[in-house]
Write a protein that holds these residues in place. Structure first.
Motif, PDB file in Angstrom:
ATOM      1  N   TYR A 118      23.159  28.783  63.573  1.00  0.00           N
ATOM      2  CA  TYR A 118      22.746  28.703  64.979  1.00  0.00           C
ATOM      3  C   TYR A 118      21.267  28.326  65.090  1.00  0.00           C
ATOM      4  CZ  TYR A 118      22.080  29.964  69.870  1.00  0.00           C
ATOM      5  OH  TYR A 118      21.773  29.933  71.214  1.00  0.00           O
ATOM      6  N   LYS A 122      19.684  25.113  66.894  1.00  0.00           N
ATOM      7  CA  LYS A 122      18.683  25.321  67.948  1.00  0.00           C
ATOM      8  C   LYS A 122      17.395  24.551  67.678  1.00  0.00           C
ATOM      9  CE  LYS A 122      16.370  29.127  70.396  1.00  0.00           C
ATOM     10  NZ  LYS A 122      16.855  28.814  71.745  1.00  0.00           N
ATOM     11  N   ASP A 143      18.720  24.192  79.385  1.00  0.00           N
ATOM     12  CA  ASP A 143      18.994  25.345  78.517  1.00  0.00           C
ATOM     13  C   ASP A 143      20.492  25.643  78.433  1.00  0.00           C
ATOM     14  OD1 ASP A 143      16.362  25.700  77.915  1.00  0.00           O
ATOM     15  OD2 ASP A 143      16.013  27.358  79.296  1.00  0.00           O
ATOM     16  N   VAL A 147      22.091  25.484  74.759  1.00  0.00           N
ATOM     17  CA  VAL A 147      22.640  26.716  74.165  1.00  0.00           C
ATOM     18  C   VAL A 147      24.133  26.528  73.884  1.00  0.00           C
ATOM     19  CG1 VAL A 147      23.170  29.148  74.581  1.00  0.00           C
ATOM     20  CG2 VAL A 147      20.924  28.250  75.172  1.00  0.00           C
ATOM     21  N   SER A 150      24.560  24.465  70.770  1.00  0.00           N
ATOM     22  CA  SER A 150      24.241  25.212  69.547  1.00  0.00           C
ATOM     23  C   SER A 150      25.377  26.168  69.174  1.00  0.00           C
ATOM     24  CB  SER A 150      22.930  25.993  69.727  1.00  0.00           C
ATOM     25  OG  SER A 150      21.845  25.113  69.926  1.00  0.00           O
ATOM     26  N   GLU A 173      27.017  33.815  70.740  1.00  0.00           N
ATOM     27  CA  GLU A 173      25.690  34.167  71.248  1.00  0.00           C
ATOM     28  C   GLU A 173      25.690  34.389  72.762  1.00  0.00           C
ATOM     29  OE1 GLU A 173      25.077  33.091  67.215  1.00  0.00           O
ATOM     30  OE2 GLU A 173      26.253  32.131  68.796  1.00  0.00           O
ATOM     31  N   SER A 174      26.398  33.563  73.497  1.00  0.00           N
ATOM     32  CA  SER A 174      26.560  33.773  74.939  1.00  0.00           C
ATOM     33  C   SER A 174      27.921  33.223  75.347  1.00  0.00           C
ATOM     34  CB  SER A 174      25.460  33.078  75.744  1.00  0.00           C
ATOM     35  OG  SER A 174      25.810  33.043  77.122  1.00  0.00           O
ATOM     36  N   HIS A 177      27.690  30.717  78.423  1.00  0.00           N
ATOM     37  CA  HIS A 177      27.189  29.388  78.046  1.00  0.00           C
ATOM     38  C   HIS A 177      28.282  28.601  77.324  1.00  0.00           C
ATOM     39  CE1 HIS A 177      23.203  31.201  78.779  1.00  0.00           C
ATOM     40  NE2 HIS A 177      22.739  29.964  78.838  1.00  0.00           N
TER      41      HIS A 177
END
Length: 528
Positions: A118, A122, A143, A147, A150, A173-174, A177
């Motif tokens: 990641y 990024k 963003d 994100v 990524s 991670e999210s 997203h």
């Protein structure tokens, strides 16, 4: 004979990638753990990528993915430092597992392969991939896409192991997203998003391209809904995950609120603009007077230099004249802007622009409302996405097209919506998913892709909808069997690698064997 040649060629290609990466790593400032992790990541991706290509359908090739991975390490990562978690003095920071410094081309990371990958994804991203013309969202939507991209790059390592496919929501991670990014990837294609993220020609407006592509495929109404929701969600997610951005946006919100107060009393607003315009006109007149009088220009030169620090001194009267000409032009621009606002038609437009900008910001300092609005907006965009997917089904004319949609839809409804539930589990989307599933099944049977199981549509749907939640990687290999046990009928899906749990279809009072077009307890292929 040809298959043996293909396998031999594949082994050579693998060995070349490994050697290429080793050669690059040897010249870098990496410790032994980092070197080993980078090579292990490459090995695991090579083993898993074939399954990812089948499951997701529209992805870059394995060769493109690996070459991109190697290129980032070669060109963007000069230093990788692996931080061991039990070394207290080397902690990266509270609640952080990695740190990326793009300027120094440096990564600090705990010894977690997924986090290292990641970080690599990024570090390759530009901070802005939207033009500055897009107020606020030039940062927030950049963003959101970055994100998502990524997270997308980590998927072959995170969810595939060469044998099975498991979506691990708590390792994403999210989730929000990722969900939005996958929505866009399915609607617009992997290639479009890759070009956007890696765009080096900043004159190209990819957000405008996104709007045009959506309108062309799905219509103006859907374009307006999607782009408006994208903008709103990007702001809300920025507020949730970025404290510094939240502070800046709250400040912007306050500035907009001050402007609203000014325009509430139109007469006073016009009066203040007129006073401001008169003030600027006097400033322009004063500059003209100075520029046309040598003595006054010299006096201005001395006056300004007395007030400026040494490193900001103006070196000559000629340079001062250029500076003042530029100041004069900027003042004229301000007058032009004030004239626009004083125009009655433009006043209404100005007010509408303020309202549009304020719409994304009105709740950003209320945490509970932000969380609730994120969920509401995500639900809305999923409903629109499913409508768009139904249009794709309706426009499909070949077996290949509908088969691709089946794979993409299966992938989509198994995406996490939050840490606890998948898209298919969200009650507010139940009707939309049921409608979309039926549209796909009907089209697939019309094109003779799916086997006909039952004599009525509802029972057909009840059975075949289960292929959309199956983790069998290659769906064409899927077989099903109806099993009668005591008073109940069950469905079981399997292929040569995966044997899935039985699913209850109904009891003898609800379903009679004569309602089926296939025999009970006999394995049949799901796809014709």
């Amino acid at each position: 004979m040809q298959k043996k040649k293909d396998k031999l060629l594949e082994k050579i290609v693998k060995r070349d990638y490994n050697n290429e990466l080793e050669t690059i790593i040897e010249k870098k400032d990496y410790d032994e753990t980092a070197r080993s992790m980078l090579l292990t990541i490459l090995y695991k991706i090579e083993a898993a990528y074939k399954d990812l290509e089948i499951v997701k359908q529209d992805v870059e090739t394995k060769e493109e993915y690996i070459q991109n991975y190697i290129n980032i390490i070669k060109n963007k990562c000069d230093h990788i430092r692996i931080i061991h978690m039990n070394t207290q003095e080397n902690q990266i920071g509270k609640n952080r597992t990695f740190l990326v410094n793009k300027e120094k081309k440096e990564i600090q990371c705990y010894p977690i392969e997924r986090k290292l990958l990641y970080s690599i994804a990024k570090i390759a991203k530009k901070d802005r991939i939207l033009k500055s013309d897009y107020y606020i969202i030039d940062e927030t939507l950049s963003d959101l896409i970055n994100v998502g991209s990524s997270i997308n790059m980590c998927e072959p390592l995170r969810d595939f192991n060469g044998y099975s496919w498991t979506t691990l929501s708590r390792e994403i991670e999210s989730i929000s997203h990722n969900l939005i990014y996958q929505n866009l990837r399915i609607l617009l294609g992997e290639q479009f998003l890759n070009k956007w993220v890696n765009n080096t020609e900043f004159m190209l407006d990819y957000f405008e391209k996104l709007k045009n592509n959506i309108e062309e495929k799905y219509g103006k109404e859907e374009k307006n809904k999607i782009t408006k929701l994208l903008s709103k969600i990007s702001v809300l997610l920025e507020v949730k995950y970025n404290k510094e951005a939240k502070a800046r946006l709250i400040k912007t919100k306050k500035q907009l609120e001050d402007k609203f107060k000014k325009i509430e009393n139109k007469e006073k607003f016009v009066e203040e603009l007129t006073i401001e315009k008169t003030k600027i006109t006097n400033q322009i007149r004063e500059i003209d007077t100075i520029l046309n009088n040598k003595e006054q220009l010299e006096a201005e030169y001395i006056k300004r230099n007395e007030e400026l620090p040494l490193d900001k001194k103006i070196f000559s009267i000629r340079i001062l004249a250029k500076i003042m000409v530029k100041e004069r032009e900027e003042l004229f621009d301000k007058i032009e802007e004030l004239n626009k606002q004083l125009n009655p038609h433009n006043f209404v437009k100005y007010k509408q622009e303020l309202e549009q900008k304020y719409e994304y910001l009105k709740i950003i300092d209320e945490e509970e409302k932000v969380e609730k609005e994120i969920e509401t907006s995500l639900i809305k965009i999923q409903k629109i996405f499913l409508k768009c997917l139904q249009k794709d089904v309706q426009n499909a004319t070949t077996k290949q097209q509908i088969l691709k949609i089946i794979y993409q839809y299966r992938y989509y409804i198994l995406l996490p919506f939050n840490t606890e539930k998948r898209i298919v589990d969200i009650e507010k989307l139940r009707k939309d998913i049921e409608e979309t599933s039926k549209v796909i099944i009907n089209k697939a049977q019309e094109l003779k892709i799916l086997t006909k199981i039952a004599k009525n549509e509802e029972l057909e749907y009840k059975i075949l909808k289960n292929i959309f939640t199956s983790r069998i990687i290659k769906l064409e290999n899927a077989e099903l069997k109806l099993i009668k046990e005591k008073d109940k009928i069950y469905l079981q899906l399997f292929d040569e690698k995966l044997f899935e749990n039985k699913i209850e279809i109904g009891n003898k009072d609800e379903i009679q064997p004569k309602e089926f077009k296939i025999k009970v307890n006999k394995r049949i292929k799901v796809f014709e």
